[in-house]
Design a protein around this motif. Structure first.
Motif, mmCIF file in Angstrom:
data_model
loop_
_atom_site.group_PDB
_atom_site.id
_atom_site.type_symbol
_atom_site.label_atom_id
_atom_site.label_comp_id
_atom_site.label_asym_id
_atom_site.label_seq_id
_atom_site.Cartn_x
_atom_site.Cartn_y
_atom_site.Cartn_z
ATOM 1 N N LEU A 128 -2.975 7.229 5.671
ATOM 2 C CA LEU A 128 -1.672 7.100 4.854
ATOM 3 C C LEU A 128 -0.484 6.413 5.510
ATOM 4 O O LEU A 128 0.291 5.795 4.679
ATOM 5 N N GLU A 129 -0.560 6.662 6.834
ATOM 6 C CA GLU A 129 0.495 5.750 7.470
ATOM 7 C C GLU A 129 0.254 4.504 7.049
ATOM 8 O O GLU A 129 1.367 3.642 6.888
ATOM 9 N N LEU A 130 -0.867 3.891 7.197
ATOM 10 C CA LEU A 130 -1.343 2.361 7.051
ATOM 11 C C LEU A 130 -1.072 1.982 5.560
ATOM 12 O O LEU A 130 -0.401 0.886 5.144
ATOM 13 N N ILE A 131 -1.328 2.790 4.446
ATOM 14 C CA ILE A 131 -1.089 2.764 3.216
ATOM 15 C C ILE A 131 0.510 2.558 2.918
ATOM 16 O O ILE A 131 0.877 1.773 2.031
ATOM 17 N N PHE A 132 1.227 3.511 3.325
ATOM 18 C CA PHE A 132 2.687 3.654 3.180
ATOM 19 C C PHE A 132 3.339 2.201 3.681
ATOM 20 O O PHE A 132 4.076 1.556 3.095
ATOM 21 N N SER A 133 3.054 1.900 4.812
ATOM 22 C CA SER A 133 3.342 0.723 5.414
ATOM 23 C C SER A 133 3.153 -0.642 4.609
ATOM 24 O O SER A 133 3.928 -1.455 4.230
ATOM 25 N N ASP A 134 1.762 -0.510 3.940
ATOM 26 C CA ASP A 134 1.483 -1.648 3.139
ATOM 27 C C ASP A 134 2.134 -1.782 1.976
ATOM 28 O O ASP A 134 2.457 -2.599 1.357
ATOM 29 N N LEU A 135 2.274 -0.347 1.471
ATOM 30 C CA LEU A 135 2.930 -0.398 -0.186
ATOM 31 C C LEU A 135 4.415 -0.907 0.073
ATOM 32 O O LEU A 135 4.743 -1.575 -0.914
ATOM 33 N N GLU A 136 5.158 -0.694 1.166
ATOM 34 C CA GLU A 136 6.359 -1.172 1.365
ATOM 35 C C GLU A 136 6.534 -2.723 1.213
ATOM 36 O O GLU A 136 7.350 -3.322 0.563
ATOM 37 N N MET A 137 5.594 -3.159 1.882
ATOM 38 C CA MET A 137 5.458 -4.604 2.141
ATOM 39 C C MET A 137 5.107 -5.433 0.823
ATOM 40 O O MET A 137 5.689 -6.283 0.461
ATOM 41 N N VAL A 138 3.893 -4.654 0.104
ATOM 42 C CA VAL A 138 3.674 -5.194 -1.111
ATOM 43 C C VAL A 138 4.886 -4.901 -2.150
ATOM 44 O O VAL A 138 5.027 -6.283 -3.028
ATOM 45 N N LEU A 162 -1.016 -8.681 -6.672
ATOM 46 C CA LEU A 162 -0.235 -7.600 -5.933
ATOM 47 C C LEU A 162 -0.073 -6.479 -6.646
ATOM 48 O O LEU A 162 -0.153 -5.245 -6.014
ATOM 49 N N ARG A 163 0.084 -6.427 -8.052
ATOM 50 C CA ARG A 163 0.087 -5.241 -8.965
ATOM 51 C C ARG A 163 -0.987 -4.422 -8.966
ATOM 52 O O ARG A 163 -0.818 -3.264 -8.863
ATOM 53 N N ARG A 164 -2.320 -5.097 -8.739
ATOM 54 C CA ARG A 164 -3.399 -4.046 -8.709
ATOM 55 C C ARG A 164 -3.479 -3.424 -7.450
ATOM 56 O O ARG A 164 -3.933 -2.270 -7.213
ATOM 57 N N ILE A 165 -2.958 -4.104 -6.340
ATOM 58 C CA ILE A 165 -2.936 -3.836 -5.104
ATOM 59 C C ILE A 165 -2.177 -2.565 -4.852
ATOM 60 O O ILE A 165 -2.459 -1.321 -4.263
ATOM 61 N N LYS A 166 -0.684 -2.478 -5.557
ATOM 62 C CA LYS A 166 0.312 -1.650 -5.608
ATOM 63 C C LYS A 166 -0.380 -0.231 -6.179
ATOM 64 O O LYS A 166 -0.031 0.888 -5.831
ATOM 65 N N GLU A 167 -1.043 -0.475 -7.310
ATOM 66 C CA GLU A 167 -1.633 0.656 -8.037
ATOM 67 C C GLU A 167 -2.575 1.440 -7.078
ATOM 68 O O GLU A 167 -2.552 2.701 -7.127
#
Length: 364
Positions: A128-138, A162-167
């Protein structure tokens, strides 16, 4: 190849890293070196090199090498800068793959940071920490691309990706779970997203479970089930035993492994799994001065493989003189292999195979 070791406190991460670096120190031909206190370089085991050294009476042997990074500083909230969070996350961006150490043993003498052993919860904490960091960047990239796409329609496919990644990230899933086309995969690699990194879960078990590689361990079973859904791999290791193995001489190591009913150490299995996960292999060069292994991606053509040695080799590539390792051993020496017609001349379109022994011809 750089591999980053991550994990919560008291899961065996430091014990494993110390075993790895000690194993490196025992490698006489590719001496362990410390780039920083948390980086160890280890030789990739390859018995073919010893065979070639004896055949060519080579002065030295240079195996391929892997850098292991002991990435510290992860706590809940790392993505928001808690603890050494930002530094931790920047270190992960530099590695080729993540080795996620997960505790799969009960021991009342070793405190768990969350009070009890639960590998899936532990994995989720770090993921989740990796996901949260990615979400902010995306999200930041989407805002930027939306503005640019108004005047440049060629950016729309990337914006849609990018939108697919965000979802996916918002669902709490890693980017590596996405089913991507080859073109999309190339685009995603340029984003350097943490949760897109290839991952190996290292299930750390106790001494009683390592003989059958945790086959009866319910914690390991849970990790394997999760890994299937993430396109990740699992390697079962006993960090404590790896630490003991790392302090032994080569002949003692083999005896110790045989007593345990094991063919190879956990470190060797981990290296093989890392090569497989990243689609890597080794070709070889041999001569009186040195025998050497060169790590390349599967599917690489001869000129690009030559470029691994020197850019001039690729730029001025003429042809490659190749014999397969097994054929060379069968023949007994290079001259005999040549007489049998097992030494081939290959051109620019030849795709290099694992274990090819190559002499490159070039002119610059």
């Amino acid at each position: 190849m750089k591999l980053g070791i991550v994990g919560l406190p008291n899961v065996g991460k430091s014990t494993l890293f110390n075993a790895i670096t000690q194993a490196g120190a025992e490698s006489a031909n590719y001496p362990f070196c410390t780039i920083e206190p948390n980086v160890g370089v280890v030789a990739v085991p390859d018995n073919r090199l010893t065979v070639l050294k004896n055949m060519y009476s080579s002065e030295k042997v240079i195996p391929a090498a892997i850098e292991f990074y002991d990435i510290a500083g992860l706590v809940r909230g790392a993505s928001k800068g808690e603890g050494l969070g930002n530094k931790f996350l920047s270190h992960i961006r530099e590695v080729s793959a993540i080795l996620h150490v997960v505790r799969c043993f009960d021991d009342s003498n070793v405190t768990h940071v969350d009070g009890n052993v639960d590998p899936l919860r532990d994995i989720e904490t770090i993921s989740l920490e990796l996901i949260f960091s990615d979400l902010e960047m995306v999200e930041k990239r989407i805002q930027k691309q939306e503005k640019l796409a108004k005047s440049d329609k060629s950016l729309l496919p990337e914006l849609e990706l990018l939108r697919r990644i965000k979802e996916t990230l918002e669902e709490g899933k890693s980017v590596r779970t996405l089913d991507l086309t080859d073109d999309e995969d190339k685009i995603v690699k340029d984003f350097h997203l943490l949760s897109s990194k290839p991952t190996i879960y290292i299930a750390n078990v106790d001494e009683n479970d390592i003989q059958n590689y945790g086959a009866d361990n319910p914690y390991v079973a849970k990790v394997k089930e999760l890994a299937k859904t993430e396109n990740a791999e699992v390697v079962t290791i006993c960090a404590k035993i790896e630490a003991e193995i790392s302090e032994l001489e080569d002949d003692e190591k083999q005896l110790f492994l045989e007593e345990l009913g094991m063919n190879e150490s956990g470190l060797d299995r981990l290296i093989k799994a890392s090569y497989s996960l990243l689609g890597l292999m080794s070709y070889l060069t041999a001569g009186p001065k040195e025998v050497r292994a060169w790590t390349i991606k599967n599917g690489l053509k001869a000129p690009q493989a030559a470029g691994k040695i020197h850019t001039d080799f690729e730029r001025g590539f003429i042809r490659a003189e190749i014999v397969a390792f097994d054929d060379l051993v069968k023949a007994g020496n290079y001259t005999a292999a040549k007489e049998k017609g097992w030494v081939r001349l290959e051109g620019k379109e030849y795709i290099v195979k694992d274990g090819d022994i190559i002499l490159f011809r070039f002119n610059v």
